[in-house]
Design a protein around this motif. Structure first.
Motif, short mmCIF file in Angstrom:
data_model
loop_
_atom_site.label_atom_id
_atom_site.label_comp_id
_atom_site.label_asym_id
_atom_site.label_seq_id
_atom_site.Cartn_x
_atom_site.Cartn_y
_atom_site.Cartn_z
N GLU A 501 0.83 -1.21 0.00
CA GLU A 501 0.00 0.00 0.00
C GLU A 501 0.86 1.26 0.00
N ASP A 502 1.89 1.28 0.85
CA ASP A 502 2.76 2.46 0.92
C ASP A 502 3.56 2.63 -0.36
N ALA A 503 3.97 1.52 -0.96
CA ALA A 503 4.75 1.60 -2.19
C ALA A 503 3.91 2.16 -3.34
N GLU A 504 2.59 1.89 -3.32
CA GLU A 504 1.70 2.36 -4.39
C GLU A 504 1.13 3.74 -4.10
N ASP A 505 1.44 4.30 -2.91
CA ASP A 505 0.95 5.63 -2.58
C ASP A 505 1.55 6.67 -3.53
N GLU A 506 0.79 7.72 -3.77
CA GLU A 506 1.23 8.73 -4.72
C GLU A 506 2.52 9.43 -4.29
N SER A 507 2.83 9.43 -3.00
CA SER A 507 4.07 10.06 -2.54
C SER A 507 5.29 9.25 -2.95
N GLY A 508 5.09 7.94 -3.14
CA GLY A 508 6.20 7.09 -3.53
C GLY A 508 7.28 6.95 -2.48
N VAL A 509 6.90 7.12 -1.21
CA VAL A 509 7.86 7.04 -0.11
C VAL A 509 7.35 6.06 0.93
N ILE A 510 8.24 5.25 1.45
CA ILE A 510 7.91 4.36 2.57
C ILE A 510 8.62 4.91 3.80
N ARG A 511 7.82 5.36 4.78
CA ARG A 511 8.38 5.95 5.99
C ARG A 511 8.18 4.98 7.16
N ILE A 512 9.29 4.63 7.82
CA ILE A 512 9.26 3.69 8.94
C ILE A 512 9.79 4.39 10.18
N VAL A 513 9.06 4.30 11.26
CA VAL A 513 9.46 4.92 12.52
C VAL A 513 9.94 3.82 13.47
N ALA A 514 11.22 3.91 13.84
CA ALA A 514 11.77 2.95 14.81
C ALA A 514 11.23 3.29 16.19
N HIS A 515 10.54 2.34 16.80
CA HIS A 515 9.87 2.60 18.08
C HIS A 515 10.30 1.57 19.11
N GLU A 516 10.83 2.05 20.22
CA GLU A 516 11.18 1.14 21.32
C GLU A 516 9.91 0.74 22.05
N PRO A 517 9.60 -0.55 22.12
CA PRO A 517 8.35 -0.98 22.76
C PRO A 517 8.26 -0.44 24.19
N GLY A 518 7.13 0.14 24.51
CA GLY A 518 6.91 0.69 25.85
C GLY A 518 5.47 0.43 26.26
N PRO A 519 4.85 1.38 26.93
CA PRO A 519 3.44 1.20 27.32
C PRO A 519 2.55 1.00 26.09
N ASP A 520 1.79 -0.05 26.09
CA ASP A 520 0.95 -0.39 24.94
C ASP A 520 -0.37 0.38 25.05
N THR A 521 -0.26 1.71 24.80
CA THR A 521 -1.45 2.57 24.90
C THR A 521 -1.56 3.42 23.65
N ALA A 522 -2.79 3.89 23.41
CA ALA A 522 -3.02 4.75 22.25
C ALA A 522 -2.25 6.06 22.39
#
Length: 655
Positions: A501-522
């Motif tokens: 889905e991200d590859a076919e997005d019109e922006s043509g960019v795949i953005r990944i955020v490295a996240h250290e697992p922490g509190p599993d909250t919204a």
């Protein structure tokens, strides 16, 4: 990542043939040339080069250690061979059938860095055993050649001893550079000829004793005059056993070369029944042949050779059966026997070389503690040959000076094997076998301690090997820590659909955020998304994928391991898309996932980090030990090492 050899360079391609990637899947010399395994009896001849060649000096060692009691001391050796060493290694063959020997069984007992250190120490003793086998056997072959009556007198001297020994070691290395199949073929011929000649010498000697029965009477009377009674005879036989332990030197090699043995039609990767049975037949047959020769050779040499000839400078010193061959069959046959002894002693290093070539690629490359080329056979042959040259020069090709190190390596490996099978029996709740193998462990431990006390030089030499392995291993581990250490990266269906889905997005960019697992909250994920968009100046509507790397449980793998397979799951948390995986090293895993994303989608992804506070030195130590520490700069360095083209390299952003 299947081969690192360069096209258009046939010499380099030949030299590095069989080399694998960082996975360290190379398992020995037979793999390098795609050669088929051989029948068990042919492989027995390979291990028998080391085992059977001890007949060249074992009777003389027994006579020096026990005097007239030598036959009874040899009986003790045979009993320990058949009743202790043989059962131990038959079990090792069943539980460590990939050629890793007892070391692999012990490796499973100690995970994490302690397990790696323990294996490295055992590899040090194995290297001592196998390397000294090569140098001592070549030096002994040279000694037999120079002591032959037909050898010109002007060839005596240390210079000739060293020079000829180096030539023999170089010739041995040349055989392995040519191919392993040739080594087995040569071994079959040498062992067959050597055993036949020994059988002739022993039969002639026994016939002479039968024709002169007074020899038995005189020996019997002299033995009891010197020792008094049976208790003294048995006691001395038990006490001198450690000095005779070299007569059991072929067992560890026997299981180390298991991959060379042809299996059965119903063999599987998990349980190669045919190969295991072939190895057990190999061990049993070799033990019975050697036991028969040991007792008959010890008996005949003790009765027919004056005790003074066994002493240093005597004609039977280190060559008792050769003495009988010249004495009772003439100089012609004696010279043929000497040539056969020289050849098998020279080529006894082949079984040791085969053992090293099977052991080293199974451990050090897998631990990341060896250069990548250590997975290929021919470079290792050159390295081992150079080490053998150095040992020969340091010890000036002196056989006696290397004997202590040889015995130490043999006994430590046999003791470790006994410990391994004892623990295995305990885990399987086999109480009778626990007691039996426990007794064997005590016997070998006693022999090792006695040998160390009497010949401490063996421990010193082994310590040098261990120190060298530890230093080289940790330097290599530190240098290779910035490699992409994943054997494979697999995405589940959800993760694949998100990437598509991200590859076919019109922006043509795949953005990944490295996240250290922490509190599993919204709130946690919303805050991270808002922070990353603000500091990295990302559009409010841009699509983000969170990437979370969880530490692998110790029950699976630990951070002291070097390679792994990664499985990435797509998990939706509080309306956010999260890629989750477990890994033994966080930055290496992130780099591997980014490269796989690029390869699967054709888009160079961008990854976003937040800078972690902390001392850079302590962070680097944490990375080397447990795969954590300062993630962002290490991930970038791994990517830089893996992808030299900046345009194809995943982009690292740090805020």
């Amino acid at each position: 990542m299947t081969n690192t050899t360069a096209e258009g360079k046939p010499l380099k391609d030949w030299f590095l043939r069989g080399m694998t990637d960082i996975r360290g899947t190379q398992v020995g010399p037979h793999s390098a040339d795609s050669e088929k395994p051989a029948s068990w009896w042919r492989v027995m001849c390979l291990t028998g080069l080391d085992y059977f060649s001890t007949l060249g000096y074992q009777p003389a060692i027994a006579a020096l250690a026990a005097g007239l009691i030598a036959p009874f001391a040899t009986v003790v050796l045979i009993l320990l061979t058949l009743c202790c060493a043989l059962p131990v290694y038959r079990r090792v063959a069943r539980e460590s059938f990939k050629g890793s020997g007892s070391i692999a069984m012990l490796e499973r007992l100690l995970p994490y860095w302690w397990g790696k250190l323990f294996v490295l120490v055992l590899l040090g003793f194995a290297a001592t055993d196998f390397m000294i086998t090569m140098t001592l056997s070549a030096a002994d072959a040279t000694a037999h050649a120079l002591e032959n009556p037909l050898t010109p007198g002007w060839m005596s001297g240390t210079g000739w001893q060293i020079g000829i020994t180096l030539i023999l070691l170089a010739a041995l290395a040349a055989v392995f550079l040519r191919g392993f199949r040739e080594a087995i073929g040569i071994a079959v011929v040498l062992v067959a000829v050597y055993l036949v000649l020994n059988a002739v010498v022993v039969v002639v000697a026994l016939t002479h004793i039968a024709d002169h029965p007074f020899l038995v009477h005189d020996w019997w009377s002299a033995m009891f005059r010197a020792n008094g009674n049976w208790f003294a005879v048995i006691g001395i036989s038990l006490l001198v056993f450690p000095k005779l332990a070299l007569g059991m030197s072929g067992f560890e090699t026997g299981v180390a070369v298991m991959p060379q043995i042809k299996g059965g039609p119903h063999d599987t990767a998990r349980m190669p029944i045919g190969r295991i049975h072939g190895t057990k037949r190999l061990l049993l047959t070799a033990s019975l042949i050697m036991s028969a020769f040991l007792i008959t050779s010890s008996f005949t040499t003790t009765l027919l050779i004056p005790q003074k000839e066994f002493q240093a400078g005597g004609h039977a010193n280190g060559r008792a059966l050769a003495y009988l061959a010249h004495e009772y069959l003439g100089s012609g046959f004696g010279t043929v026997y000497d040539i056969s002894t020289i050849c098998i002693l020279w080529f006894a290093g082949a079984s040791a070389m085969a053992g090293l070539l099977n052991l080293v690629p199974r451990y050090l490359p897998r631990y990341g503690m060896a250069p990548q080329w250590a997975s290929a056979v021919r470079p290792l042959v050159v390295v081992f040959a150079l080490i053998a040259f150095l040992i020969t020069l340091v010890f000036r090709a002196n056989v006696d000076a290397q004997g202590g190190a040889y015995a130490t390596g043999v006994l430590v490996l046999m003791t470790s094997a006994a410990v391994a099978v004892t623990v295995s029996a305990f885990r399987h709740r086999q109480k009778k076998r626990v007691w039996a193998f426990g007794f064997v462990t005590v016997a070998f431990l006693y022999s090792t301690i006695v040998n160390v006390i009497e010949r401490p030089d063996g421990v010193r030499i082994a310590a040098l090997f261990i120190l060298g392995i530890l230093v080289i291993s940790f330097i290599s581990r530190a240098k290779r820590s910035f490699e992409v250490r994943a054997k494979a990266v697999t995405f589940d269906g959800v993760a694949e659909s998100w990437l598509q889905e991200d590859a076919e997005d019109e922006s043509g960019v795949i953005r990944i955020v490295a996240h250290e697992p922490g509190p599993d909250t919204a709130e946690e994920y919303a805050a991270k998304s808002k922070s990353e968009r603000y500091y990295s100046h990302l559009p409010a509507a841009s699509r983000l994928l969170f990437l979370e790397v969880l530490p692998k449980p110790r029950t699976k793998e630990d951070s002291s391991d070097f390679v792994e397979e990664l499985y990435v799951r797509g998990v939706e948390k509080h309306g956010f898309r999260v890629l989750q995986l477990e890994s033994i090293s966080i930055p290496n895993a992130i780099a591997a996932v980014l490269l796989e994303v690029r390869d699967q989608t054709g888009i160079v992804p961008s990854v976003y980090f937040q800078w972690n506070e902390g001392n850079p030195i302590s962070n680097m130590a944490r990375f080397l030990l447990d795969g954590s520490g300062e993630i962002a700069p290490v991930t970038r360095e791994v990517l830089r090492e893996a992808e030299k083209n900046p345009k194809r390299r995943p982009i690292v952003h740090v805020s």
